[in-house]
Enzyme design. Structure first.
Site, PDB file in Angstrom:
ATOM      1  N   ASP A   1      -6.015  18.795 -15.218  1.00  0.00           N
ATOM      2  CA  ASP A   1      -6.200  17.403 -15.637  1.00  0.00           C
ATOM      3  C   ASP A   1      -5.794  17.340 -17.110  1.00  0.00           C
ATOM      4  O   ASP A   1      -6.450  17.927 -17.974  1.00  0.00           O
ATOM      5  CB  ASP A   1      -7.671  17.023 -15.426  1.00  0.00           C
ATOM      6  CG  ASP A   1      -7.961  15.571 -15.803  1.00  0.00           C
ATOM      7  OD1 ASP A   1      -7.283  15.050 -16.700  1.00  0.00           O
ATOM      8  OD2 ASP A   1      -8.891  14.991 -15.212  1.00  0.00           O
TER       9      ASP A   1
ATOM     10  N   ARG B   1       0.823  -1.216   0.000  1.00  0.00           N
ATOM     11  CA  ARG B   1       0.000   0.000   0.000  1.00  0.00           C
ATOM     12  C   ARG B   1       0.855   1.264   0.000  1.00  0.00           C
ATOM     13  O   ARG B   1       0.442   2.314  -0.463  1.00  0.00           O
ATOM     14  CB  ARG B   1      -0.990  -0.011   1.189  1.00  0.00           C
ATOM     15  CG  ARG B   1      -1.861   1.243   1.244  1.00  0.00           C
ATOM     16  CD  ARG B   1      -3.097   1.081   2.121  1.00  0.00           C
ATOM     17  NE  ARG B   1      -2.869   0.378   3.350  1.00  0.00           N
ATOM     18  CZ  ARG B   1      -2.182   0.851   4.383  1.00  0.00           C
ATOM     19  NH1 ARG B   1      -1.669   2.065   4.338  1.00  0.00           N
ATOM     20  NH2 ARG B   1      -1.995   0.123   5.462  1.00  0.00           N
TER      21      ARG B   1
ATOM     22  N   LYS C   1      -5.786   6.063 -20.130  1.00  0.00           N
ATOM     23  CA  LYS C   1      -6.030   6.699 -21.420  1.00  0.00           C
ATOM     24  C   LYS C   1      -4.711   6.734 -22.219  1.00  0.00           C
ATOM     25  O   LYS C   1      -4.111   5.700 -22.408  1.00  0.00           O
ATOM     26  CB  LYS C   1      -6.658   8.083 -21.193  1.00  0.00           C
ATOM     27  CG  LYS C   1      -7.855   8.049 -20.215  1.00  0.00           C
ATOM     28  CD  LYS C   1      -8.954   7.100 -20.661  1.00  0.00           C
ATOM     29  CE  LYS C   1     -10.209   7.144 -19.797  1.00  0.00           C
ATOM     30  NZ  LYS C   1     -10.100   6.724 -18.415  1.00  0.00           N
TER      31      LYS C   1
ATOM     32  N   TYR D   1     -14.626  16.569 -16.048  1.00  0.00           N
ATOM     33  CA  TYR D   1     -15.157  15.199 -16.076  1.00  0.00           C
ATOM     34  C   TYR D   1     -16.236  15.040 -14.996  1.00  0.00           C
ATOM     35  O   TYR D   1     -16.062  15.515 -13.869  1.00  0.00           O
ATOM     36  CB  TYR D   1     -13.979  14.238 -15.858  1.00  0.00           C
ATOM     37  CG  TYR D   1     -14.360  12.796 -15.740  1.00  0.00           C
ATOM     38  CD1 TYR D   1     -14.930  12.124 -16.820  1.00  0.00           C
ATOM     39  CD2 TYR D   1     -14.149  12.093 -14.566  1.00  0.00           C
ATOM     40  CE1 TYR D   1     -15.276  10.786 -16.714  1.00  0.00           C
ATOM     41  CE2 TYR D   1     -14.485  10.753 -14.453  1.00  0.00           C
ATOM     42  CZ  TYR D   1     -15.058  10.114 -15.540  1.00  0.00           C
ATOM     43  OH  TYR D   1     -15.401   8.793 -15.434  1.00  0.00           O
TER      44      TYR D   1
END
Ligand code: PLP
Length: 393
Positions: free
Chosen positions: A184, A59, A209, A112
């Site tokens: 972004d 983690r 992406k 978004y």
């Protein structure tokens, strides 16, 4: 590695510095281990105290994630980067790393949809509020600032209408008010636009992406100055949004062709935009490289190498067009694959907006978003023009 190499070279060679001397694998191995073993307490103490870098628990980060972080910081031109389980995990960590209860955010209303929901519905529960604006209207952005505004958040190319906010001007505006600019950069990728070189403090991506490029790896990243990234890392580690080692490893493989892919995406998207813009069944095309785009001149200045593969078009009888493309161009609600895909903003990304608001923004039931791939442009235009011959109202 030399910082002044072309991005194509930097991307292709990314991760090289993680390779030790000697007879070693050319590709960094996948470290699929959730924990690390230490020879003694002193060695464990050196890692836990940060005196020596190295992994200890999944983690907190894996060697594959660390390699990807160095690569992405290098490509975005920032000191540091933090990879995360998704784009939303990265944006959440970036914002929570800098914001406190009582702080205020100014954000583009076109961000978004899930980013919008994070700002509009989740952060207010922590006492952080947001004013949404049109980021292409600097007067409106400026008027929204308050003394407690800490972050201005925008997207470099917006979904689905491809507006192009003036990032250098927004950076100057935010900095003059003591705020950070967060961009972004998912739709552009650092191969065509590097927001940090234009003043942005935080640069985020949905990694599934363009950075990974093949719709097979999932993750997010935030790039920025070391202190901002360190604070984001603490938040992300506590909230548990770590990127998987396999996703980081897969993204490194995709990243190597980023420069080449983006050249092909950009060239093909421009050609598709030009053809669609002149077709009688197409009512409007949204692409920054078309001279009637509202930010055409700014876009040409900020994006000399093209705009990536995204565009939208309002097509007469869109359902018939989508049906006619079936089997060649899939309807898939994501983007940036090497193959061309279609999506339907009305019914997917912008579904939650009231109908009147969708129409006001230009998002109609016939608007289709194309993520233009790297196929041969003759084949691609043949498919699209063939489908436009079928149907129509
Ligand atoms: N930002 C943009 C521009 C996106 O398109 C997306 C997802 O499509 C996200 C952020 C969120 O990324 P993720 O789905 O990886 O959480």
């Amino acid at each position: 590695m030399k910082r002044d190499y072309d991005l194509t070279t930097l991307a292709a060679r990314a991760g090289e510095e993680a390779r030790p001397e000697g007879n070693v694998p050319l590709v960094e191995p996948l470290y699929q281990s959730t924990v690390y073993a230490f020879p003694d307490l002193d060695a464990l103490e050196r890692t836990m105290s940060g005196e020596e870098s190295g992994s200890f628990y999944y983690r907190n980060g894996t060697p594959n994630a660390a390699t990807l972080e160095r690569a992405l910081a290098g490509l975005e031109g920032t000191d540091a980067a933090l990879v995360a389980a998704s784009g939303m995990a990265a944006i959440s960590a970036a914002l929570l790393g800098t914001l406190q209860s009582g702080d205020h955010v100014v954000a583009d209303a076109r961000v978004y949809g899930v980013t919008y929901a994070l700002l509009a519905e989740e952060l207010p529960r922590l006492g952080i509020t947001t004013t949404f604006v049109d980021a292409c209207d600097p007067g409106e952005v400026e008027a929204a600032f308050r003394p407690e505004t800490r972050v201005l958040h925008v997207e470099s190319l917006t979904n689905p209408l491809m507006t192009v906010p003036d990032v250098p001007r927004l950076a100057a505006l935010a900095h003059a008010r003591g705020a950070l600019l967060s961009v972004d950069n998912t739709f552009a990728s650092p191969a065509v636009f590097r927001p940090a070189l234009h003043g942005a403090d935080l640069v985020t991506h949905s990694v599934s992406k363009y950075l990974s490029g093949h719709s097979a790896a999932f993750g997010g990243v935030v790039c920025g100055q070391a202190d901002l990234i360190s604070s984001a890392r603490t938040r992300l580690t506590r909230l548990g949004g770590t990127m998987g080692a396999f996703d980081a490893w897969m993204t490194m493989q995709g990243l190597k062709t980023l420069g080449l892919r983006m050249r092909a995406h950009s060239g093909n998207a421009q050609a598709v935009a030009d053809v669609l813009a002149n077709h009688p069944r197409v009512r409007a095309v949204y692409h920054p490289g078309l001279s009637d785009h509202p930010q055409f001149h700014r876009a040409m200045e900020l994006y000399p190498q093209g705009f990536g593969g995204m565009l939208s078009a309002d097509i007469e009888d869109a359902p018939a067009f989508v049906r006619a493309l079936a089997g060649r161009i899939p309807l898939a609600p994501s983007l940036a694959d090497v193959v061309t895909t279609l999506s339907w903003p009305w019914g997917t990304s912008h579904r939650a907006l009231p109908e009147a608001e969708r129409r006001r923004l230009g998002i109609t039931p016939n608007l289709l978003r194309l993520s233009v791939g790297i196929e041969d442009i003759g084949d691609l235009l043949g498919d699209l023009e063939g489908a436009l011959e079928v149907g129509g109202e």
